[in-house]
Write a protein that holds these residues in place. Structure first.
Motif, PDB file in Angstrom:
ATOM      1  N   PHE A   6       2.498  -0.068  -7.344  1.00 44.65           N
ATOM      2  CA  PHE A   6       3.485   0.910  -6.908  1.00 44.65           C
ATOM      3  C   PHE A   6       4.849   0.475  -7.434  1.00 44.65           C
ATOM      4  O   PHE A   6       5.341  -0.592  -7.068  1.00 44.65           O
ATOM      5  CB  PHE A   6       3.536   0.974  -5.375  1.00 44.65           C
ATOM      6  N   ASP A   7       5.445   1.298  -8.283  1.00 41.37           N
ATOM      7  CA  ASP A   7       6.796   1.046  -8.777  1.00 41.37           C
ATOM      8  C   ASP A   7       7.742   1.908  -7.953  1.00 41.37           C
ATOM      9  O   ASP A   7       7.643   3.137  -7.970  1.00 41.37           O
ATOM     10  CB  ASP A   7       6.917   1.413 -10.259  1.00 41.37           C
ATOM     11  N   ALA A   8       8.641   1.280  -7.228  1.00 41.38           N
ATOM     12  CA  ALA A   8       9.537   2.006  -6.321  1.00 41.38           C
ATOM     13  C   ALA A   8      10.539   2.853  -7.097  1.00 41.38           C
ATOM     14  O   ALA A   8      11.159   2.384  -8.049  1.00 41.38           O
ATOM     15  CB  ALA A   8      10.261   1.017  -5.420  1.00 41.38           C
ATOM     16  N   LEU A  55       8.925   8.722  -4.411  1.00 42.13           N
ATOM     17  CA  LEU A  55       9.017   7.401  -3.793  1.00 42.13           C
ATOM     18  C   LEU A  55       8.502   6.300  -4.710  1.00 42.13           C
ATOM     19  O   LEU A  55       9.049   5.201  -4.745  1.00 42.13           O
ATOM     20  CB  LEU A  55       8.219   7.373  -2.488  1.00 42.13           C
ATOM     21  N   TYR A  56       7.415   6.589  -5.450  1.00 35.10           N
ATOM     22  CA  TYR A  56       6.770   5.578  -6.274  1.00 35.10           C
ATOM     23  C   TYR A  56       6.183   6.204  -7.533  1.00 35.10           C
ATOM     24  O   TYR A  56       5.794   7.356  -7.535  1.00 35.10           O
ATOM     25  CB  TYR A  56       5.591   4.912  -5.536  1.00 35.10           C
ATOM     26  N   GLY A  57       6.097   5.402  -8.565  1.00 36.64           N
ATOM     27  CA  GLY A  57       5.205   5.654  -9.675  1.00 36.64           C
ATOM     28  C   GLY A  57       3.998   4.762  -9.433  1.00 36.64           C
ATOM     29  O   GLY A  57       4.154   3.611  -9.028  1.00 36.64           O
ATOM     30  N   ILE A  58       2.814   5.284  -9.612  1.00 35.13           N
ATOM     31  CA  ILE A  58       1.614   4.510  -9.308  1.00 35.13           C
ATOM     32  C   ILE A  58       0.829   4.274 -10.590  1.00 35.13           C
ATOM     33  O   ILE A  58       0.538   5.208 -11.326  1.00 35.13           O
ATOM     34  CB  ILE A  58       0.712   5.234  -8.285  1.00 35.13           C
ATOM     35  N   GLN A  59       0.502   3.021 -10.833  1.00 37.57           N
ATOM     36  CA  GLN A  59      -0.347   2.657 -11.964  1.00 37.57           C
ATOM     37  C   GLN A  59      -1.726   2.286 -11.421  1.00 37.57           C
ATOM     38  O   GLN A  59      -1.828   1.496 -10.486  1.00 37.57           O
ATOM     39  CB  GLN A  59       0.225   1.449 -12.699  1.00 37.57           C
ATOM     40  N   TYR A  60      -2.750   2.878 -12.014  1.00 41.62           N
ATOM     41  CA  TYR A  60      -4.131   2.575 -11.648  1.00 41.62           C
ATOM     42  C   TYR A  60      -4.752   1.809 -12.802  1.00 41.62           C
ATOM     43  O   TYR A  60      -4.726   2.273 -13.940  1.00 41.62           O
ATOM     44  CB  TYR A  60      -4.927   3.865 -11.424  1.00 41.62           C
ATOM     45  N   LEU A  61      -5.299   0.642 -12.528  1.00 41.28           N
ATOM     46  CA  LEU A  61      -5.869  -0.183 -13.587  1.00 41.28           C
ATOM     47  C   LEU A  61      -7.229  -0.710 -13.161  1.00 41.28           C
ATOM     48  O   LEU A  61      -7.470  -0.966 -11.981  1.00 41.28           O
ATOM     49  CB  LEU A  61      -4.961  -1.379 -13.879  1.00 41.28           C
TER      50      LEU A  61
END
Length: 153
Positions: free
Chosen positions: A14-16, A38-44
């Motif tokens: 989660f990147d704020a 609120l966030y950018g979300i990275q799924y890995l």
């Protein structure tokens, strides 16, 4: 029965966003994900080389997780951050030459929201021969079709 060692190693980052980022208008820069985000979300997901034969299974696991997160993410449109490249949004192929701007809209509006058409115009003026490109590049439009927008820059 699977053991922990054979499961994919999944990560969610989660990147704020918000606060200072919200002070800049969404249309001021190509990166529009500002106020209200609120966030950018990275799924890995990753696996060891010896598990390469199971890569399809692991990718399916990640896609299922991503799908289940959908109700908690942005809607109208579901957005994406261009630096978290998501080729599942679409890519250019040989059949997209004649309508490249509309083909790229599928991912371009998710990455750039309302800024997409302005970025097509910029690409048209700056790089009409597509020197800079990748499978999800913003394509140039013809200068003839871009002419009405030149006065609104």
């Amino acid at each position: 029965m699977n053991t922990i060692g054979t499961q994919p190693k999944g990560h969610v980052i989660f990147d704020a966003y918000g606060r200072m980022m919200s002070r800049i208008e969404s249309n001021a820069l190509p990166f529009p994900h500002r106020d209200g985000n609120l966030y950018g979300i990275q799924y890995l997901v990753h696996w060891d080389e010896e598990d390469d034969g199971r890569s399809g299974e692991y990718i399916h696991w990640l896609q299922t997780f991503y799908h289940h997160m959908g109700p908690f993410a942005s809607k109208g449109p579901r957005a994406a951050y261009v630096n978290y490249v998501d080729l599942d949004l679409g890519v250019f192929n040989g059949s997209t030459k004649h309508n490249a701007v509309e083909t790229a809209r599928a991912w371009g509006e998710k990455y750039f929201l309302q800024n997409y058409d302005r970025l097509v115009l910029a690409k048209t003026l700056i790089d009409p021969k597509k020197v800079f490109n990748n499978p999800q590049s913003i394509p140039p439009s013809s200068l003839v079709s871009a002419a009405p927008y030149l006065y609104n820059i």
